[in-house]
Design a protein around this motif. Structure first.
Motif, PDB file in Angstrom:
ATOM      1  N   LEU A 220       0.768  -1.305   0.043  1.00 55.86           N
ATOM      2  CA  LEU A 220      -0.115  -0.156   0.014  1.00 55.86           C
ATOM      3  C   LEU A 220       0.603   1.399  -0.042  1.00 55.86           C
ATOM      4  O   LEU A 220       0.609   2.188  -0.440  1.00 55.86           O
ATOM      5  CB  LEU A 220      -1.114  -0.035   1.182  1.00 55.86           C
ATOM      6  CG  LEU A 220      -2.063  -1.124   1.110  1.00 55.86           C
ATOM      7  CD1 LEU A 220      -2.813  -0.947   2.397  1.00 55.86           C
ATOM      8  CD2 LEU A 220      -2.861  -0.982  -0.081  1.00 55.86           C
ATOM      9  N   LEU A 221       1.940   1.087   0.815  1.00 59.12           N
ATOM     10  CA  LEU A 221       2.850   2.312   0.930  1.00 59.12           C
ATOM     11  C   LEU A 221       3.500   2.543  -0.603  1.00 59.12           C
ATOM     12  O   LEU A 221       3.465   3.828  -0.983  1.00 59.12           O
ATOM     13  CB  LEU A 221       3.894   2.240   2.000  1.00 59.12           C
ATOM     14  CG  LEU A 221       3.424   2.554   3.320  1.00 59.12           C
ATOM     15  CD1 LEU A 221       4.901   2.013   4.174  1.00 59.12           C
ATOM     16  CD2 LEU A 221       3.162   3.766   3.573  1.00 59.12           C
ATOM     17  N   HIS A 222       3.693   1.327  -1.237  1.00 62.74           N
ATOM     18  CA  HIS A 222       4.596   1.672  -2.198  1.00 62.74           C
ATOM     19  C   HIS A 222       3.577   2.125  -3.423  1.00 62.74           C
ATOM     20  O   HIS A 222       3.976   3.052  -4.386  1.00 62.74           O
ATOM     21  CB  HIS A 222       4.845   0.287  -2.928  1.00 62.74           C
ATOM     22  CG  HIS A 222       6.031  -0.109  -3.866  1.00 62.74           C
ATOM     23  ND1 HIS A 222       7.353   0.304  -3.453  1.00 62.74           N
ATOM     24  CD2 HIS A 222       5.889   0.032  -5.208  1.00 62.74           C
ATOM     25  CE1 HIS A 222       7.924   0.398  -4.551  1.00 62.74           C
ATOM     26  NE2 HIS A 222       7.317   0.223  -5.651  1.00 62.74           N
ATOM     27  N   GLN A 223       2.246   1.853  -3.295  1.00 60.46           N
ATOM     28  CA  GLN A 223       1.306   2.532  -4.268  1.00 60.46           C
ATOM     29  C   GLN A 223       1.136   3.762  -4.310  1.00 60.46           C
ATOM     30  O   GLN A 223       1.101   4.664  -4.939  1.00 60.46           O
ATOM     31  CB  GLN A 223      -0.109   1.861  -3.738  1.00 60.46           C
ATOM     32  CG  GLN A 223      -0.808   0.734  -4.726  1.00 60.46           C
ATOM     33  CD  GLN A 223      -2.049   0.369  -4.120  1.00 60.46           C
ATOM     34  OE1 GLN A 223      -2.735   1.187  -3.408  1.00 60.46           O
ATOM     35  NE2 GLN A 223      -2.397  -0.962  -4.339  1.00 60.46           N
ATOM     36  N   ASP A 224       1.019   4.345  -2.744  1.00 66.56           N
ATOM     37  CA  ASP A 224       0.834   5.839  -2.591  1.00 66.56           C
ATOM     38  C   ASP A 224       2.398   6.610  -2.759  1.00 66.56           C
ATOM     39  O   ASP A 224       2.139   7.720  -2.862  1.00 66.56           O
ATOM     40  CB  ASP A 224       0.263   5.902  -1.236  1.00 66.56           C
ATOM     41  CG  ASP A 224      -1.416   5.514  -1.265  1.00 66.56           C
ATOM     42  OD1 ASP A 224      -1.844   6.300  -1.623  1.00 66.56           O
ATOM     43  OD2 ASP A 224      -1.545   4.411  -1.024  1.00 66.56           O
ATOM     44  N   GLN A 225       3.412   6.278  -2.368  1.00 67.78           N
ATOM     45  CA  GLN A 225       4.676   6.983  -2.218  1.00 67.78           C
ATOM     46  C   GLN A 225       5.614   5.908  -2.252  1.00 67.78           C
ATOM     47  O   GLN A 225       5.824   4.685  -1.828  1.00 67.78           O
ATOM     48  CB  GLN A 225       4.519   7.795  -0.980  1.00 67.78           C
ATOM     49  CG  GLN A 225       4.617   6.857   0.189  1.00 67.78           C
ATOM     50  CD  GLN A 225       4.658   7.638   1.506  1.00 67.78           C
ATOM     51  OE1 GLN A 225       4.135   8.963   1.511  1.00 67.78           O
ATOM     52  NE2 GLN A 225       5.189   7.285   2.644  1.00 67.78           N
ATOM     53  N   PRO A 226       6.571   6.303  -3.430  1.00 68.64           N
ATOM     54  CA  PRO A 226       7.841   5.538  -3.556  1.00 68.64           C
ATOM     55  C   PRO A 226       9.074   5.653  -2.566  1.00 68.64           C
ATOM     56  O   PRO A 226       9.886   4.773  -2.888  1.00 68.64           O
ATOM     57  CB  PRO A 226       8.206   5.613  -5.247  1.00 68.64           C
ATOM     58  CG  PRO A 226       7.683   7.038  -5.009  1.00 68.64           C
ATOM     59  CD  PRO A 226       6.537   7.459  -4.189  1.00 68.64           C
ATOM     60  N   HIS A 227       8.772   6.437  -1.597  1.00 75.64           N
ATOM     61  CA  HIS A 227       9.808   6.399  -0.505  1.00 75.64           C
ATOM     62  C   HIS A 227       9.350   6.123   0.853  1.00 75.64           C
ATOM     63  O   HIS A 227       8.395   5.972   1.042  1.00 75.64           O
ATOM     64  CB  HIS A 227      10.235   7.937  -0.591  1.00 75.64           C
ATOM     65  CG  HIS A 227      10.163   8.737  -1.582  1.00 75.64           C
ATOM     66  ND1 HIS A 227      11.246   8.616  -2.750  1.00 75.64           N
ATOM     67  CD2 HIS A 227       9.303   9.787  -2.192  1.00 75.64           C
ATOM     68  CE1 HIS A 227      10.705   9.379  -3.675  1.00 75.64           C
ATOM     69  NE2 HIS A 227       9.791  10.029  -3.400  1.00 75.64           N
ATOM     70  N   CYS A 228      10.585   5.667   1.642  1.00 74.98           N
ATOM     71  CA  CYS A 228      10.242   5.701   3.123  1.00 74.98           C
ATOM     72  C   CYS A 228      11.517   6.519   3.683  1.00 74.98           C
ATOM     73  O   CYS A 228      12.622   6.829   3.126  1.00 74.98           O
ATOM     74  CB  CYS A 228      10.457   4.205   3.390  1.00 74.98           C
ATOM     75  SG  CYS A 228      11.893   3.374   2.762  1.00 74.98           S
ATOM     76  N   HIS A 229      11.001   6.689   5.192  1.00 76.08           N
ATOM     77  CA  HIS A 229      12.396   7.470   5.730  1.00 76.08           C
ATOM     78  C   HIS A 229      12.624   6.773   6.991  1.00 76.08           C
ATOM     79  O   HIS A 229      12.154   5.949   7.525  1.00 76.08           O
ATOM     80  CB  HIS A 229      11.741   8.852   6.365  1.00 76.08           C
ATOM     81  CG  HIS A 229      11.138   9.639   5.173  1.00 76.08           C
ATOM     82  ND1 HIS A 229       9.959   9.852   4.594  1.00 76.08           N
ATOM     83  CD2 HIS A 229      11.868  10.563   4.569  1.00 76.08           C
ATOM     84  CE1 HIS A 229       9.950  10.581   3.620  1.00 76.08           C
ATOM     85  NE2 HIS A 229      11.119  11.093   3.532  1.00 76.08           N
ATOM     86  N   TYR A 230      14.118   6.733   7.279  1.00 76.04           N
ATOM     87  CA  TYR A 230      14.732   6.443   8.395  1.00 76.04           C
ATOM     88  C   TYR A 230      15.280   7.282   9.155  1.00 76.04           C
ATOM     89  O   TYR A 230      15.666   8.351   8.606  1.00 76.04           O
ATOM     90  CB  TYR A 230      15.718   5.253   8.014  1.00 76.04           C
ATOM     91  CG  TYR A 230      14.910   3.884   7.404  1.00 76.04           C
ATOM     92  CD1 TYR A 230      14.807   3.030   8.287  1.00 76.04           C
ATOM     93  CD2 TYR A 230      14.555   3.902   6.182  1.00 76.04           C
ATOM     94  CE1 TYR A 230      14.212   1.555   7.894  1.00 76.04           C
ATOM     95  CE2 TYR A 230      13.748   2.706   5.838  1.00 76.04           C
ATOM     96  CZ  TYR A 230      13.690   1.768   6.851  1.00 76.04           C
ATOM     97  OH  TYR A 230      12.839   0.535   6.142  1.00 76.04           O
TER      98      TYR A 230
END
Ligand SMILES: Nc1ncnc2c1ncn2[C@@H]1O[C@H](COP(=O)(O)OP(=O)(O)OP(=O)(O)O)[C@@H](O)[C@H]1O
Length: 309
Positions: A220-230
């Motif tokens: 789902l995250l991938h669908q909505d936004q191609p990034h993540c934060h650490y």
């Protein structure tokens, strides 16, 4: 045990409490069920637990239809309602024993079941207390014990954390994780996003009886936004940490916040592994490396037009 919800509808007169919802939950997965007040969560869960019948549609638990074979489905399901009903003066053990009998558990096996389930849910030390003397947290534990008495493969929990203090919430999360490790599929509703995002593999988001999103959180995250934060902290100057992060081409953005750095990565399984490896092999003593959970909350807010609180 895989759960499949097929175009489920439940109308109360003019009110379309559930209006054509379809989703599935994989065996052994924990799925969160999120939606604003009145979205249709309790109605959906009650139907899944065979306590109500749909206007149309079906739910298959391990391939078995709740409409065609509700008795069989009941053996597979444990339902933890949002509130423990008021009971007569009855001890915890008496209460659980009643339900064990109702499930047809007999003789020494019943005594063993009660001992195990009370130990698992942490109510053994207070097993002789009367139900009407219990705190909210203890009532929730008893409610969970009751839902588990017949060792169901699928557990449905309607807002189990509502009204619990922070310590009781953490303990509840641990119990839920332990149940998933036993291979049980778990479906758990909540208004509190943070609570779910920490333990869930997937999520189902509804609003006004309609499905907005369903699936594994990662997808789902991938669908909505191609990034993540650490967020990363190491035993060195934050500048050195920042510079070391910047030498890795896959790092999209990096900034210093206090003593930590915040890094934006592409949303792949490998990206955080590669970054952490890079930092460690560069000789940095990393003592904090955590995913920013707000990514999930942002997604929830986006898809529900900010109506979830
Ligand atoms: N027995 C009923 N008769 C009439 N309407 C009902 C009944 N049960 C639920 N509803 C209506 O169906 C809608 C969905 O209610 P439901 O309790 O399933 O939502 P919910 O998502 O669980 O809400 P909450 O988060 O507030 O518990 C609401 O509009 C509610 O008023």
């Amino acid at each position: 045990m895989r759960i499949v919800v097929e175009d489920l509808k439940r109308y109360f007169g003019e009110t379309k409490a559930v209006d054509g919802i379809s989703f599935s939950i994989e065996e052994g997965a924990i799925y969160g069920f999120v939606g604003p007040n009145g979205a249709g969560k309790t109605t959906t869960m009650r139907i899944m637990a065979t306590l109500d019948e749909p206007t149309s549609g079906d739910v298959r638990i391990g391939g078995v239809s709740i409409i065609e074979r509700p008795e069989q489905v009941r053996r597979y399901i444990g339902f933890m309602p949002d509130a423990l009903p008021n009971h007569r003066d009855m001890t915890i053990t008496e209460y659980l024993d009643f339900f064990a009998r109702a499930h047809g558990i007999k003789g020494p096996q019943r005594a063993r079941t009660l001992t195990d389930v009370q130990a698992f849910t942490g109510v053994t030390p207070i097993q002789h207390k009367s139900l009407n003397q219990l705190s909210k947290g203890m009532k929730q534990r008893v409610s969970l014990a009751r839902a588990l008495i017949h060792d169901p493969q699928f557990l449905i929990m309607d807002e189990p954390a509502a009204g619990l203090d922070p310590k009781a919430r953490v303990e509840l999360r641990e119990l839920i994780r332990a149940l998933a490790r036993q291979g049980k599929s778990i479906f758990i509703s909540s208004h509190i996003l943070g609570e779910l995002t920490e333990i869930c593999d997937g999520t189902v988001i509804i609003e006004q009886g309609r499905l907005l999103r369903a699936g594994k959180i990662h997808d789902l995250l991938h669908q909505d936004q191609p990034h993540c934060h650490y967020w990363i902290a190491a035993r060195c100057e934050p500048h050195r940490l920042l510079e070391t992060c910047m030498t890795l081409p896959l790092v999209e953005e990096v900034e210093i916040v206090g003593q930590e750095v915040r890094v934006q990565l592409p949303l792949t399984d490998e990206a955080p592994v590669t970054l952490l490896n890079h930092l460690v092999t560069s000789g940095l003593a990393v003592h904090e490396f955590r995913r920013q959970r707000a990514d999930l909350e942002q997604m929830f807010m986006k898809v529900t037009a900010g109506k979830i609180h």
